[in-house]
Design a protein around this motif. Structure first.
Motif, short mmCIF file in Angstrom:
data_model
loop_
_atom_site.label_atom_id
_atom_site.label_comp_id
_atom_site.label_asym_id
_atom_site.label_seq_id
_atom_site.Cartn_x
_atom_site.Cartn_y
_atom_site.Cartn_z
N CYS A 1 -2.24 -11.69 3.73
CA CYS A 1 -2.41 -10.26 3.48
C CYS A 1 -3.73 -10.00 2.76
O CYS A 1 -3.85 -9.03 2.02
CB CYS A 1 -1.25 -9.72 2.64
SG CYS A 1 0.37 -10.05 3.32
N GLU B 1 -4.57 5.46 -3.49
CA GLU B 1 -3.42 4.58 -3.68
C GLU B 1 -2.69 4.95 -4.97
O GLU B 1 -3.31 5.37 -5.96
CB GLU B 1 -3.87 3.12 -3.76
CG GLU B 1 -4.24 2.50 -2.43
CD GLU B 1 -3.03 2.08 -1.61
OE1 GLU B 1 -1.88 2.19 -2.12
OE2 GLU B 1 -3.23 1.63 -0.47
N SER C 1 0.83 -1.18 0.00
CA SER C 1 0.00 0.00 0.00
C SER C 1 0.88 1.26 0.00
O SER C 1 1.71 1.45 0.88
CB SER C 1 -0.90 -0.01 1.24
OG SER C 1 -1.69 1.12 1.34
N HIS D 1 -7.23 -5.52 -0.38
CA HIS D 1 -6.12 -6.11 0.37
C HIS D 1 -5.54 -5.18 1.43
O HIS D 1 -4.97 -5.65 2.42
CB HIS D 1 -5.01 -6.55 -0.58
CG HIS D 1 -5.30 -7.83 -1.30
ND1 HIS D 1 -5.11 -9.07 -0.73
CD2 HIS D 1 -5.80 -8.05 -2.54
CE1 HIS D 1 -5.47 -10.00 -1.59
NE2 HIS D 1 -5.89 -9.42 -2.70
N LYS D 2 -5.65 -3.88 1.25
CA LYS D 2 -4.96 -2.97 2.16
C LYS D 2 -5.90 -2.03 2.93
O LYS D 2 -5.49 -1.46 3.93
CB LYS D 2 -3.95 -2.12 1.38
CG LYS D 2 -3.02 -2.91 0.47
CD LYS D 2 -2.22 -3.97 1.21
CE LYS D 2 -1.29 -4.72 0.27
NZ LYS D 2 -0.58 -5.83 0.92
N GLU E 1 1.94 -1.72 7.13
CA GLU E 1 2.21 -1.44 5.72
C GLU E 1 0.97 -0.93 4.99
O GLU E 1 1.07 -0.51 3.85
CB GLU E 1 2.70 -2.71 5.01
CG GLU E 1 4.07 -3.19 5.42
CD GLU E 1 4.55 -4.37 4.58
OE1 GLU E 1 3.82 -4.78 3.65
OE2 GLU E 1 5.66 -4.86 4.83
N TRP E 2 -0.19 -0.95 5.63
CA TRP E 2 -1.45 -0.79 4.92
C TRP E 2 -2.09 0.58 5.10
O TRP E 2 -1.69 1.38 5.94
CB TRP E 2 -2.41 -1.90 5.32
CG TRP E 2 -1.91 -3.27 5.00
CD1 TRP E 2 -0.82 -3.60 4.22
CD2 TRP E 2 -2.45 -4.51 5.46
NE1 TRP E 2 -0.66 -4.95 4.16
CE2 TRP E 2 -1.64 -5.55 4.91
CE3 TRP E 2 -3.52 -4.86 6.27
CZ2 TRP E 2 -1.89 -6.90 5.16
CZ3 TRP E 2 -3.78 -6.20 6.52
CH2 TRP E 2 -2.96 -7.20 5.97
N CYS F 1 -8.35 -10.35 6.18
CA CYS F 1 -6.97 -9.86 5.98
C CYS F 1 -6.00 -10.57 6.91
O CYS F 1 -5.01 -9.98 7.37
CB CYS F 1 -6.89 -8.34 6.13
SG CYS F 1 -7.24 -7.68 7.76
N TRP G 1 5.12 1.65 0.44
CA TRP G 1 4.68 0.38 1.02
C TRP G 1 5.49 0.00 2.25
O TRP G 1 4.95 -0.54 3.23
CB TRP G 1 4.77 -0.75 -0.02
CG TRP G 1 6.19 -1.09 -0.43
CD1 TRP G 1 6.91 -0.52 -1.44
CD2 TRP G 1 7.05 -2.06 0.18
NE1 TRP G 1 8.17 -1.08 -1.51
CE2 TRP G 1 8.28 -2.02 -0.52
CE3 TRP G 1 6.91 -2.96 1.24
CZ2 TRP G 1 9.35 -2.84 -0.19
CZ3 TRP G 1 7.98 -3.77 1.57
CH2 TRP G 1 9.19 -3.71 0.86
#
Length: 524
Positions: free
Chosen positions: A320, A184, A96, A211-212, A159-160, A152, A125
């Protein structure tokens, strides 16, 4: 008939690449790479080792520079080539990697006021400044919305998306308050190319959102306002300004603008596909399919698998994310990975520098290849940059045990490679523990290309043949495949992958004797 081509734009940690690909057979006729101009190798750093930012001006300039250079190279390599033969563009990026934008959808860092403000830049990220925020999000979700965490992997990561946004709100409120929204990188670049940055036009990709940022169509998109308000009321307000248009990569966000056509020499109006993360489109470029795990091996790794969405799929702790349509339409995308792989090897060779600068990766590869599994007595853990999967804890650190006064640099090097292989096996075991069978492994990236030692050790440790993608640039190739689909050159992704992807003839098969030794070493 003249050949048709697409361009894949691949935004990495340090540079952007443009790849021109023949849609009929996947032939890569030209490429260009440009290293970001800001910071150290494109990354803005500070005394805080967890901070890593990028300047969004590099994203715009990088697209223009690499597209023009790739077109010039194509004219030299393909007889009669014309820019008018380019029928579409695809984009993949790190993630991310969110960035704050104004009410027109323009990055705050492009404003004079915020040009040098790290918090107004893209939060790369590998920025881990939001560790505390991630823990807080995880704790609150466990209490109030456990289904958020179930998709998740059970733990929200620093990281997200939300960890970084909340960190900005608390440490740089002047930036957060000036931002209309956050987007993003994977969504910003396609929007910039098509003039759809404005919130009323903006389209986000399900890959990044799912995902993030805990987006899921089953619960109405992003986390609900009540949940976010428990973290901070301003996060709840931000949610209302995030787009409701979230799509998979079989859609275009729009056509290339006249301005970008003039800047690059491409035809105006050609479609630009919805963006996605590099590993996800890398999996597409490597031919991902049910039962096949794609490992994109670089400074870190991303492991991507898919499963048909018409079958029940268990929630897999430590992943993730499990997101419908994030890799291929009609499939759940499952993402895992290791926080450091190539970075660990680089640490030993370039930072510790045993024997000064006399030992290169190539030399150590050769020396380590003469050693047998277990011969050195060394064991290592690959947590030098934390653990992404399955522990989801960026605070963890690496470990090397068993050294003697006679331990050699090559022995340590081999132990570090083995450590990353044990981490890879842990991920495969977790997939299969929850019903996702891994019968084939396809590797891509520089290490897969250049290190036979690593591939053989991975085969011996995992007990599975290691295949290598035909393309050395699978992420950019995956983006070019996405462009081919949205441009109509192929009816769907399976047909595009069949035409445009392939494997190298060399397959690394497990050695039974080595595998037996690693079966003893793995539990240790």
């Amino acid at each position: 008939m003249s050949a048709k081509y697409t361009i894949g734009l691949d935004y990495g940690t340090n540079s952007v690449r443009a790849l021109i690909v023949n849609v009929a057979n996947g032939a890569e006729i030209a490429a260009a790479v440009w290293t970001y101009s800001h910071g150290t190798q494109g990354v803005i750093l500070s005394r805080d080792p967890n901070l890593a930012r990028q300047h969004p001006a590099d994203y715009v300039k990088g697209a223009e520079v690499t597209i023009k250079q790739a077109l010039a190279a194509a004219k030299k390599s393909a007889k009669g080539f014309s820019a008018n033969q380019i029928i579409g563009i695809g984009v993949d990026t790190t993630g991310s990697t969110p960035l704050p934008v104004d009410a027109e959808g323009q990055p705050l860092a492009l404003e004079k006021k915020f040009a040098n403000h790290p918090a107004a830049m893209a939060w790369l990220w590998k920025d881990h400044t939001g560790v505390a925020e991630a823990a807080e999000i995880t704790a609150l979700a466990k209490k109030l919305r456990p289904h958020y965490l179930a998709k998740c992997g059970g733990t929200y990561s620093s990281e997200w998306f939300w960890s970084k946004v909340l960190r900005c709100l608390r440490t740089a409120p002047e930036v957060f308050n000036a931002a209309h929204s956050w987007v993003e990188l994977a969504d910003y670049v396609p929007a910039a190319l098509t003039g759809t940055e404005h919130p009323c036009k903006f389209i986000a990709g399900v890959c990044a959102a799912g995902h993030k940022a805990m987006w899921n169509s089953k619960w109405g998109g992003y986390p609900d306002q009540q949940f976010l308000s428990q973290l901070h009321p301003k996060l709840a307000q931000l949610r209302a300004r995030l787009t409701s248009r979230v799509h998979s990569i079989d859609r275009a966000v729009g056509g290339l603008t006249d301005a970008w056509a003039k800047r690059t020499g491409l035809a105006a109006g050609i479609p630009v596909a919805v963006g996605a993360f590099d590993a996800h489109l890398g999996a597409v470029g490597a031919g991902v399919a049910s039962g096949t795990l794609v490992k994109i091996i670089g400074t870190s790794t991303c492991d991507i698998a898919i499963s048909p969405n018409d079958k029940q799929l268990a929630d897999v702790p430590g992943l993730c994310g499990i997101v419908d349509g994030s890799v291929l339409p009609g499939h759940f995308g499952l993402e895992a990975g290791q926080s450091a792989v190539g970075d660990i090897f680089n640490w030993w060779v370039n930072y510790i520098q045993p024997h000064g600068d006399k030992l290169s990766h190539r030399v150590l590869d050769a020396q380590a290849s003469t050693l047998k599994p277990g011969e050195s007595g060394l064991l290592a853990l690959d947590w030098n940059n934390g653990n992404r999967t399955i522990l989801v804890d960026q605070r963890l650190t690496g470990l090397l045990v068993g050294q003697t006064l006679y331990t050699t640099p090559a022995e340590v090097y081999r132990a570090l490679v083995e450590a990353t292989a044990f981490g890879a096996l842990t991920i495969i075991k977790r997939f299969e523990e929850y019903g996702v069978k891994i019968s084939s492994v396809v590797n891509c990236g520089g290490i897969a290309e250049k290190s036979p030692l690593t591939m053989q050790i991975y085969a011996d440790v995992t007990g599975r043949p290691m295949k290598v993608s035909r393309s050395a640039q699978t992420c950019a190739l995956g983006s070019a495949i996405a462009a081919a689909v949205v441009a109509g050159a192929h009816k769907d992704y399976p047909s595009a992958q069949k035409a445009m992807t392939g494997l190298k003839p060399k397959v690394y098969k497990p050695n039974a004797k080595a595998q037996a030794t690693y079966r003893e070493l793995y539990p240790l």
